[in-house]
Design an enzyme around this catalytic site. Sequence first.
Site, PDB file in Angstrom:
ATOM      1  N   HIS A 101       0.817  -1.232   0.047  1.00  0.00           N
ATOM      2  CA  HIS A 101      -0.017  -0.010   0.126  1.00  0.00           C
ATOM      3  C   HIS A 101       0.918   1.229   0.303  1.00  0.00           C
ATOM      4  CE1 HIS A 101      -4.490   1.232   0.854  1.00  0.00           C
ATOM      5  NE2 HIS A 101      -4.069   1.693   0.222  1.00  0.00           N
ATOM      6  N   ASP A 123      -9.658  -0.031   4.012  1.00  0.00           N
ATOM      7  CA  ASP A 123      -8.487  -0.680   4.609  1.00  0.00           C
ATOM      8  C   ASP A 123      -8.691  -1.159   5.960  1.00  0.00           C
ATOM      9  OD1 ASP A 123      -5.897  -1.436   5.260  1.00  0.00           O
ATOM     10  OD2 ASP A 123      -5.044  -0.082   4.117  1.00  0.00           O
ATOM     11  N   HIS A 125      -6.601  -1.294   8.189  1.00  0.00           N
ATOM     12  CA  HIS A 125      -5.463  -0.680   9.017  1.00  0.00           C
ATOM     13  C   HIS A 125      -5.479   0.741   8.312  1.00  0.00           C
ATOM     14  CE1 HIS A 125      -4.330  -4.843   8.103  1.00  0.00           C
ATOM     15  NE2 HIS A 125      -3.848  -4.853   9.552  1.00  0.00           N
ATOM     16  N   ASP A 127      -2.919   3.081   8.285  1.00  0.00           N
ATOM     17  CA  ASP A 127      -1.772   3.490   7.439  1.00  0.00           C
ATOM     18  C   ASP A 127      -1.489   4.912   7.835  1.00  0.00           C
ATOM     19  OD1 ASP A 127      -2.060   0.925   6.214  1.00  0.00           O
ATOM     20  OD2 ASP A 127      -2.693   1.592   4.370  1.00  0.00           O
ATOM     21  N   HIS A 140       4.574   0.704   4.308  1.00  0.00           N
ATOM     22  CA  HIS A 140       2.995   0.505   3.864  1.00  0.00           C
ATOM     23  C   HIS A 140       1.995   0.880   4.861  1.00  0.00           C
ATOM     24  CE1 HIS A 140       1.941  -4.082   5.152  1.00  0.00           C
ATOM     25  NE2 HIS A 140       2.828  -3.173   6.141  1.00  0.00           N
ATOM     26  N   ASP A 227      -7.383  -1.597  -0.242  1.00  0.00           N
ATOM     27  CA  ASP A 227      -6.445  -2.726   0.277  1.00  0.00           C
ATOM     28  C   ASP A 227      -7.538  -3.847   0.436  1.00  0.00           C
ATOM     29  OD1 ASP A 227      -5.063  -4.245   1.809  1.00  0.00           O
ATOM     30  OD2 ASP A 227      -4.006  -2.538   2.828  1.00  0.00           O
ATOM     31  N   ASP A 229      -7.147  -6.437   2.191  1.00  0.00           N
ATOM     32  CA  ASP A 229      -7.481  -6.732   3.547  1.00  0.00           C
ATOM     33  C   ASP A 229      -8.487  -5.904   4.264  1.00  0.00           C
ATOM     34  OD1 ASP A 229      -6.250  -4.583   4.838  1.00  0.00           O
ATOM     35  OD2 ASP A 229      -4.437  -5.060   4.984  1.00  0.00           O
ATOM     36  N   GLU A 272      -2.266  -4.970  -2.067  1.00  0.00           N
ATOM     37  CA  GLU A 272      -1.941  -5.942  -1.288  1.00  0.00           C
ATOM     38  C   GLU A 272      -2.468  -7.173  -1.346  1.00  0.00           C
ATOM     39  OE1 GLU A 272      -0.122  -5.579   1.608  1.00  0.00           O
ATOM     40  OE2 GLU A 272       0.063  -3.338   1.789  1.00  0.00           O
TER      41      GLU A 272
END
Length: 300
Positions: A101, A123, A125, A127, A140, A227, A229, A272
Amino acid sequence: MMRDVAIIGAPLDLGAGRRGVDMGPSAIRYAGLRDRIAALGCHVRDLGNISVPLAEQIEPPAPDETLRYLQPIASAVRDLAQRVRDIVAAGALPLVLGGDHSLSIGSVAGVAHNRRIGVIWLDAHGDYNTPATTPSGNIHGMGLAALTGHGHPALTGVLGQTPVVRPGDVALVGVRSLDDGERELLRTSGVHVFTMHDIDRRGMASVMEEAILHVSVNTAGFHLSFDLDVLDPNEAPGVGTPALGGITYREAHLAMELAAASGRLSGLDLVEVNPIFDERNTTALLAVEFALSALGKQIY
């Protein structure tokens, strides 16, 4: 939705803690991306990949380094930003395949060149780490912070614009895993944060409609950085940093369908995808499906 689409790959895994996402662009292409976009009626070009060195070609970072592989990543995202800038100038929508990412520092900078845009960051996360908060040194996990002006100048000022995007023009959607330092920075950042709690309580339609509204006010459109994930790992196993409790297949499609219906989509990242952890290219196949929805494919 008739439009020109330019595909470009960024086989970058230097920003991640686990190897393998550099093979993501090939996996997504292998899943039939170009032909399926063309079947929508779009004019599509595949511009190949930017050049990224292998980790084995570079001096390894020190174990306690807070910006692992900074220089080669900075070079890669600058190259990507220039390529994306040219795609946008030619009137096409850039579709960027990753790769970790950190590449989105470049893709967003290219779309935002000389104009104000919004960003939707789907996402698990945040980031939103910086060199001062990162527990790993993996870039990332710093991309969104860098784009809004927090971090090393080699990452915050790509193409000479700092910040690349205003925090108030950013919506982070689907987040469920935050480090302590980035949580505190996000709380004071001005970024619009929609966690999995918000999606569970309100539904994806309500969250995405509000996110699209936030990133569309006084902007030239929005870039969507997806992303994989953000999905639950039971749906998308081929990611490097899985987190339980993510969005479903249908929620992801709905998010993309609403982005398409807004008429404001200016660029798209699919990042990702890690074939090493995947099952029969399932996650890459999902990435293609979501790209089609973002480009206007409808059920009926």
